[in-house]
Design an enzyme around this catalytic site. Sequence first.
Site, short mmCIF file in Angstrom:
data_model
loop_
_atom_site.label_atom_id
_atom_site.label_comp_id
_atom_site.label_asym_id
_atom_site.label_seq_id
_atom_site.Cartn_x
_atom_site.Cartn_y
_atom_site.Cartn_z
N LYS A 105 -11.00 12.80 1.29
CA LYS A 105 -10.63 11.39 1.05
C LYS A 105 -9.15 11.25 1.29
O LYS A 105 -8.34 12.05 0.78
CB LYS A 105 -10.97 11.03 -0.41
CG LYS A 105 -10.65 9.60 -0.76
CD LYS A 105 -11.78 8.66 -0.40
CE LYS A 105 -11.39 7.20 -0.33
NZ LYS A 105 -10.84 6.78 1.00
N LYS A 141 -6.50 13.59 5.42
CA LYS A 141 -5.60 12.55 5.95
C LYS A 141 -5.80 12.50 7.46
O LYS A 141 -6.18 13.50 8.07
CB LYS A 141 -4.13 12.91 5.66
CG LYS A 141 -3.19 11.73 5.76
CD LYS A 141 -3.17 10.96 4.46
CE LYS A 141 -2.35 9.71 4.52
NZ LYS A 141 -2.17 9.14 3.18
N ASP A 181 -3.18 3.51 5.40
CA ASP A 181 -1.87 4.10 5.09
C ASP A 181 -0.88 3.31 5.96
O ASP A 181 -1.20 2.18 6.37
CB ASP A 181 -1.85 5.60 5.40
CG ASP A 181 -0.66 6.34 4.77
OD1 ASP A 181 -0.70 6.64 3.57
OD2 ASP A 181 0.34 6.58 5.49
P1 NDP Z 1 2.78 -0.25 5.33
O1 NDP Z 1 2.58 0.03 6.76
O2 NDP Z 1 2.06 -1.39 4.71
O3 NDP Z 1 4.32 -0.44 5.01
C1 NDP Z 1 5.24 0.55 5.30
C2 NDP Z 1 6.64 0.05 5.00
O4 NDP Z 1 7.56 1.13 5.11
C3 NDP Z 1 7.11 -1.01 5.97
O5 NDP Z 1 8.02 -1.85 5.32
C4 NDP Z 1 7.79 -0.17 7.05
O6 NDP Z 1 8.75 -0.89 7.79
C5 NDP Z 1 8.43 0.92 6.23
N1 NDP Z 1 8.51 2.16 7.04
C6 NDP Z 1 7.51 2.83 7.63
N2 NDP Z 1 7.95 3.92 8.30
C7 NDP Z 1 9.24 3.94 8.12
C8 NDP Z 1 10.26 4.81 8.56
N3 NDP Z 1 10.01 5.90 9.32
N4 NDP Z 1 11.52 4.51 8.14
C9 NDP Z 1 11.76 3.43 7.35
N5 NDP Z 1 10.84 2.59 6.92
C10 NDP Z 1 9.60 2.82 7.30
O7 NDP Z 1 2.41 1.12 4.58
P2 NDP Z 1 2.03 1.35 3.05
O8 NDP Z 1 2.76 0.39 2.19
O9 NDP Z 1 0.57 1.44 2.97
O10 NDP Z 1 2.61 2.82 2.82
C11 NDP Z 1 3.93 3.08 2.36
C12 NDP Z 1 4.00 4.47 1.77
O11 NDP Z 1 3.08 4.58 0.66
C13 NDP Z 1 3.63 5.62 2.70
O12 NDP Z 1 4.38 6.76 2.35
C14 NDP Z 1 2.17 5.88 2.36
O13 NDP Z 1 1.77 7.18 2.70
C15 NDP Z 1 2.20 5.68 0.86
N6 NDP Z 1 0.94 5.38 0.20
C16 NDP Z 1 0.15 4.35 0.61
C17 NDP Z 1 -1.01 4.07 -0.08
C18 NDP Z 1 -1.85 2.89 0.26
O14 NDP Z 1 -2.81 2.64 -0.46
N7 NDP Z 1 -1.56 2.13 1.30
C19 NDP Z 1 -1.48 4.91 -1.19
C20 NDP Z 1 -0.52 5.92 -1.60
C21 NDP Z 1 0.62 6.15 -0.90
P3 NDP Z 1 8.39 -1.42 9.26
O15 NDP Z 1 7.45 -2.55 9.08
O16 NDP Z 1 9.68 -1.80 9.84
O17 NDP Z 1 7.76 -0.25 9.98
O1 2IT Z 2 -1.74 8.26 0.36
C1 2IT Z 2 -2.75 7.74 -0.14
O2 2IT Z 2 -3.17 8.05 -1.27
C2 2IT Z 2 -3.44 6.70 0.65
N1 2IT Z 2 -2.98 6.36 1.73
C3 2IT Z 2 -4.70 6.08 0.13
C4 2IT Z 2 -5.88 6.97 0.36
C5 2IT Z 2 -7.21 6.37 0.03
O3 2IT Z 2 -8.21 7.03 0.38
O4 2IT Z 2 -7.30 5.30 -0.56
#
Ligand code: NDP
Ligand code: 2IT
Length: 461
Positions: A105, A141, A181
């Site tokens: 997952k 992942k 993600d």
């Molecule tokens: P999104 O794509 O929705 O948003 C990502 C954000 O981070 C955007 O504002 C983006 O800016 C910025 N960003 C991405 N890459 C970079 C980079 N290399 N340098 C600077 N800024 C960057 O992603 P999520 O919000 O889903 O994910 C954000 C983080 O949270 C990640 O680390 C992800 O692994 C983690 N995460 C996500 C989960 C989920 O449920 N979605 C669960 C747990 C963890 P821009 O638009 O300019 O690219």
């Molecule tokens: O980093 C994370 O935990 C996620 N991107 C969410 C994974 C999931 O299966 O909901």
Amino acid sequence: MTNIEISVTTDYKKRANDYVHEVYDLVKKRNPDEKEFLQATREIFDSLRPVFIKHPEYIKNGILERITEPERIIQFRVAWEDDQGKVHVNRGYRVQFNSDLGPYKGGIRFHPSVNSSIMKFLAFEQIFKNALTGQPIGGGKGGADFDPKGKSEREIMRFTQSFTTELSKYIGPDVDVPAGDIGVGRREIGYMFGQYNRLKGGYEAGVFTGKDPNHGGSLGRKEATGYGTVYFVDEMLKAKNLSFKGKTVIVSGSGNVSIYAMEKAMQLGAKVVACSDSDGYIYDRNGIDLDLVKQLKEVENKRIWEYTKEHPEAEYHEDRSKIWSIKCDIALPCATQNELDEIAAHMLVANGVIAIGEGANMPCTLEAIDLFQEHEVLFAPAKAANAGGVAVSAMEMSQNSMRLSWTVEEVDERLQAVMKNIYASCIDAAERFGHPGNIVVGANIAGFLKVADAMVAHGIN
Ligand code: NDP
Ligand code: 2IT
């Protein structure tokens, strides 16, 4: 203690230390160029020494050697045609790291930086995070080095369909269940789900999570990671008789996790003054206008600087790493890995920060974490703090299996219970293994014990 007892304890300590060193050397040798993967394994290994002193059976069963080698890595070509008819090729991945607790997952990331090291670090972290949720899910992942920026909606759809055509051979509701993600949200999950069902000739609701609630998704999944991070930090604050009320908060990023971390922090009475994207950050000392950020980012797909068009009193700065120079009480890095380094940590500490909550995966470097701990800044590590997203994903799987939907209140109540429970497990493990109050060590140990026990029970394979 008698002399014999002391020498036995020293022997166990030495054996545990030697074991951790030997396996870390092996991991380095086997993955020489994978710096993110080595960083993630390093943090876990550093926490686990006391575990091997108490549990020599894990050494006997080769748990560290096995848990650091993915069960399977799938790498594949993704060919697609742009709107002008030009053919492009990207590289797709799915890392199926560990299935001892349940089907693999974890999310799918579309970002040009995606490579094998980043996929492996994320899948490795996911094993322990998923274990901490207490739900029956293994760690995985996936993703591709595809850049959605500047692509038309149709290009994104064609790319995602091509990606899924190959991915579909390796996933399934009881095998591997992807979600979103970076760069993958509800829209992309919809395209993946549609393509998968088309290829299978059926409707397998539980094969993806993060679906639209109108089409098989769980209410509350979109908000879950950000809300969960704030719930976790709130637990950490409460233990010190503190709260979000009246605190100044900075949240990096402006994507899915950031937006809902800001929303919950505001609901709990905090003032969020800054957020960012990969180009730069905005600072609004009156408090961020979240409706505007949602409009810009969730609806219009615009850059964060455009916030200043509506709010000329707010500042925009291009160097996104300087967001950490703004004075705040609580910092929530919610964008990407290694976005908060030692220099940033120094600035936050100098400005009197009291708590850090990792909404993103591995956003703080090891040096930054050390510095926060040295200065007794409360620190919520990613695999505990951002586990709310995958926890609600597992709830989506349950709802899909039962063919029913819980209300948003029901999901939120369960999410809060999961985050409280994770916090309690981290505190308990840290205490039992000699590092009271250290949530980094506590999270690593509590997650590890669950997986290690299952690996012992399932035999060597
Ligand atoms: P999104 O794509 O929705 O948003 C990502 C954000 O981070 C955007 O504002 C983006 O800016 C910025 N960003 C991405 N890459 C970079 C980079 N290399 N340098 C600077 N800024 C960057 O992603 P999520 O919000 O889903 O994910 C954000 C983080 O949270 C990640 O680390 C992800 O692994 C983690 N995460 C996500 C989960 C989920 O449920 N979605 C669960 C747990 C963890 P821009 O638009 O300019 O690219
Ligand atoms: O980093 C994370 O935990 C996620 N991107 C969410 C994974 C999931 O299966 O909901």
